[in-house]
Structure formats: C-alpha cells, structure tokens
Design a protein around this motif. Structure first.
Motif, PDB file in Angstrom:
ATOM      1  N   MET A   1      20.649   6.879 -23.410  1.00  0.00           N
ATOM      2  CA  MET A   1      21.347   5.619 -23.529  1.00  0.00           C
ATOM      3  C   MET A   1      21.652   5.099 -22.122  1.00  0.00           C
ATOM      4  N   ASN A   2      21.467   3.808 -21.910  1.00  0.00           N
ATOM      5  CA  ASN A   2      21.765   3.158 -20.639  1.00  0.00           C
ATOM      6  C   ASN A   2      22.976   2.251 -20.798  1.00  0.00           C
ATOM      7  N   PHE A   3      23.970   2.479 -19.971  1.00  0.00           N
ATOM      8  CA  PHE A   3      25.216   1.720 -20.024  1.00  0.00           C
ATOM      9  C   PHE A   3      25.389   1.024 -18.684  1.00  0.00           C
ATOM     10  N   GLY A   4      25.556  -0.290 -18.694  1.00  0.00           N
ATOM     11  CA  GLY A   4      25.718  -1.034 -17.448  1.00  0.00           C
ATOM     12  C   GLY A   4      27.101  -1.619 -17.315  1.00  0.00           C
ATOM     13  N   MET A   5      27.583  -1.657 -16.077  1.00  0.00           N
ATOM     14  CA  MET A   5      28.854  -2.301 -15.767  1.00  0.00           C
ATOM     15  C   MET A   5      28.583  -3.387 -14.737  1.00  0.00           C
ATOM     16  N   LEU A   6      28.799  -4.612 -15.141  1.00  0.00           N
ATOM     17  CA  LEU A   6      28.576  -5.767 -14.289  1.00  0.00           C
ATOM     18  C   LEU A   6      29.749  -5.932 -13.339  1.00  0.00           C
ATOM     19  N   ILE A   7      29.459  -5.930 -12.029  1.00  0.00           N
ATOM     20  CA  ILE A   7      30.519  -6.134 -11.040  1.00  0.00           C
ATOM     21  C   ILE A   7      30.151  -7.312 -10.136  1.00  0.00           C
ATOM     22  N   CYS A   8      31.160  -8.084  -9.764  1.00  0.00           N
ATOM     23  CA  CYS A   8      30.983  -9.234  -8.879  1.00  0.00           C
ATOM     24  C   CYS A   8      32.109  -9.246  -7.863  1.00  0.00           C
ATOM     25  N   ASN A   9      31.981 -10.095  -6.844  1.00  0.00           N
ATOM     26  CA  ASN A   9      33.020 -10.213  -5.825  1.00  0.00           C
ATOM     27  C   ASN A   9      34.387 -10.434  -6.453  1.00  0.00           C
ATOM     28  N   GLU A  10      35.379  -9.815  -5.831  1.00  0.00           N
ATOM     29  CA  GLU A  10      36.783  -9.898  -6.241  1.00  0.00           C
ATOM     30  C   GLU A  10      37.099  -9.095  -7.501  1.00  0.00           C
ATOM     31  N   VAL A  11      36.197  -8.198  -7.895  1.00  0.00           N
ATOM     32  CA  VAL A  11      36.482  -7.330  -9.037  1.00  0.00           C
ATOM     33  C   VAL A  11      37.642  -6.398  -8.659  1.00  0.00           C
ATOM     34  N   GLU A  12      38.493  -6.104  -9.617  1.00  0.00           N
ATOM     35  CA  GLU A  12      39.568  -5.138  -9.398  1.00  0.00           C
ATOM     36  C   GLU A  12      38.956  -3.735  -9.383  1.00  0.00           C
ATOM     37  N   GLY A  51      40.170  -5.024  -1.164  1.00  0.00           N
ATOM     38  CA  GLY A  51      39.562  -4.786   0.143  1.00  0.00           C
ATOM     39  C   GLY A  51      38.485  -3.717   0.202  1.00  0.00           C
ATOM     40  N   ILE A  52      38.302  -2.971  -0.847  1.00  0.00           N
ATOM     41  CA  ILE A  52      37.241  -1.960  -0.876  1.00  0.00           C
ATOM     42  C   ILE A  52      35.913  -2.665  -1.118  1.00  0.00           C
ATOM     43  N   SER A  53      34.849  -2.101  -0.590  1.00  0.00           N
ATOM     44  CA  SER A  53      33.502  -2.628  -0.814  1.00  0.00           C
ATOM     45  C   SER A  53      32.750  -1.656  -1.724  1.00  0.00           C
ATOM     46  N   ALA A  54      32.138  -2.183  -2.776  1.00  0.00           N
ATOM     47  CA  ALA A  54      31.386  -1.345  -3.717  1.00  0.00           C
ATOM     48  C   ALA A  54      29.904  -1.678  -3.615  1.00  0.00           C
ATOM     49  N   SER A  55      29.074  -0.673  -3.754  1.00  0.00           N
ATOM     50  CA  SER A  55      27.626  -0.874  -3.693  1.00  0.00           C
ATOM     51  C   SER A  55      27.026  -0.780  -5.089  1.00  0.00           C
ATOM     52  N   PRO A  56      26.505  -1.883  -5.619  1.00  0.00           N
ATOM     53  CA  PRO A  56      25.840  -1.833  -6.921  1.00  0.00           C
ATOM     54  C   PRO A  56      24.634  -0.885  -6.856  1.00  0.00           C
ATOM     55  N   GLN A  57      24.330  -0.260  -7.954  1.00  0.00           N
ATOM     56  CA  GLN A  57      23.187   0.647  -8.007  1.00  0.00           C
ATOM     57  C   GLN A  57      21.887  -0.081  -8.306  1.00  0.00           C
ATOM     58  N   ILE A  58      21.993  -1.265  -8.918  1.00  0.00           N
ATOM     59  CA  ILE A  58      20.778  -1.975  -9.308  1.00  0.00           C
ATOM     60  C   ILE A  58      21.093  -3.470  -9.439  1.00  0.00           C
ATOM     61  N   SER A  59      20.086  -4.291  -9.225  1.00  0.00           N
ATOM     62  CA  SER A  59      20.261  -5.743  -9.343  1.00  0.00           C
ATOM     63  C   SER A  59      19.908  -6.202 -10.748  1.00  0.00           C
ATOM     64  N   PHE A  60      20.307  -7.445 -11.069  1.00  0.00           N
ATOM     65  CA  PHE A  60      19.937  -8.020 -12.364  1.00  0.00           C
ATOM     66  C   PHE A  60      18.434  -7.929 -12.566  1.00  0.00           C
ATOM     67  N   GLU A  61      17.690  -8.344 -11.546  1.00  0.00           N
ATOM     68  CA  GLU A  61      16.233  -8.430 -11.649  1.00  0.00           C
ATOM     69  C   GLU A  61      15.585  -7.075 -11.889  1.00  0.00           C
ATOM     70  N   ALA A  62      16.097  -6.033 -11.255  1.00  0.00           N
ATOM     71  CA  ALA A  62      15.477  -4.705 -11.360  1.00  0.00           C
ATOM     72  C   ALA A  62      15.978  -3.887 -12.542  1.00  0.00           C
ATOM     73  N   CYS A  63      17.029  -4.347 -13.200  1.00  0.00           N
ATOM     74  CA  CYS A  63      17.642  -3.570 -14.270  1.00  0.00           C
ATOM     75  C   CYS A  63      16.768  -3.542 -15.521  1.00  0.00           C
ATOM     76  N   ALA A  64      16.554  -2.347 -16.019  1.00  0.00           N
ATOM     77  CA  ALA A  64      15.831  -2.176 -17.285  1.00  0.00           C
ATOM     78  C   ALA A  64      16.769  -2.527 -18.442  1.00  0.00           C
ATOM     79  N   ALA A  65      16.259  -2.497 -19.632  1.00  0.00           N
ATOM     80  CA  ALA A  65      17.063  -2.805 -20.819  1.00  0.00           C
ATOM     81  C   ALA A  65      18.253  -1.852 -20.919  1.00  0.00           C
ATOM     82  N   LEU A  66      19.365  -2.401 -21.346  1.00  0.00           N
ATOM     83  CA  LEU A  66      20.598  -1.633 -21.503  1.00  0.00           C
ATOM     84  C   LEU A  66      20.966  -1.558 -22.974  1.00  0.00           C
ATOM     85  N   HIS A  67      21.580  -0.452 -23.360  1.00  0.00           N
ATOM     86  CA  HIS A  67      22.091  -0.327 -24.721  1.00  0.00           C
ATOM     87  C   HIS A  67      23.450  -1.005 -24.840  1.00  0.00           C
TER      88      HIS A  67
END
Length: 110
Positions: A1-12, A51-67
């Motif tokens: 199963m693939n689970f994705g968490m969408l994060i954007c600037n200013e996320v808590e 103020g913390i910086s997070a590094s996404p693991q994958i972009s929208f474009e490269a992401c495979a299908a998610l459950h």
C-alpha cells in the motif's frame, strides 16, 4: 500500500511528523502501508510554519499511484488535492489543476 502526505510551504511541522510516526507504527505492528511518502509540487525543500525545512521524498510528477493521500498542507493545497480526486480519479495529472477550466476559484488562484 502507498500512502502519501501532501506538504506545502508553511505547513505545521507536527501536522506531518505525527502522522508519519503513526504510519511507521502501523506498518511495524499491524501490517500498515509499506510506503509513507512526503509529496510536494517539486522536491525543493518546503519551509514550515515554525522555521524548519522539510525535504519532500517525491514530486507530484514523479509520484506513482497512491492508495491514500492526506493533505497536511493547508486549505489551498487541500482544495487542489480534493479537486484532483474529484476530476482526475486515476491521478494522472498531478500539479496541473490550477489550469483546468473546471477548477474552483480557490484552486485556480493556486
């Protein structure tokens, strides 16, 4: 199963770190999702609310299908994700929803 968490600037920070830990425990003790991915528009670091910086693991474009996808990114990003689920259920068009003529105003404003 693939689970994705969408994060954007200013996320808590706690809004994505805590669910990630829940996914890890679910996987370890109850055969939960094998892949829990942080997803963003691109793989550039995301500036968080405290103020913390997070590094996404994958972009929208490269992401495979998610459950399953969870938006921990704020209302604007959640609107884009919801629009995507409603109008592109096969998830073949990540990241282009603001240009879709059917998109609500808050999604187009992107």
């Amino acid at each position: 199963m693939n689970f994705g968490m969408l994060i954007c600037n200013e996320v808590e920070e706690l809004d994505f770190v805590a669910p990630r830990e829940v996914l890890r425990m679910w996987r370890l003790y109850a055969e939960g999702p094998q892949n829990g991915l942080f997803i963003a528009e691109d793989c550039a670091p995301v500036g968080c609310a405290k103020g913390i910086s997070a590094s996404p693991q994958i972009s929208f474009e490269a992401c495979a299908a998610l459950h399953c996808i969870a938006s921990v990114a704020g209302e604007d990003a959640a609107g884009k994700a919801q629009f995507g689920v409603e109008y592109d259920p096969d998830a073949t068009r990540y990241g282009i929803y603001p240009s879709d003529a059917r998109a609500p105003t808050h999604v187009k404003a992107g």
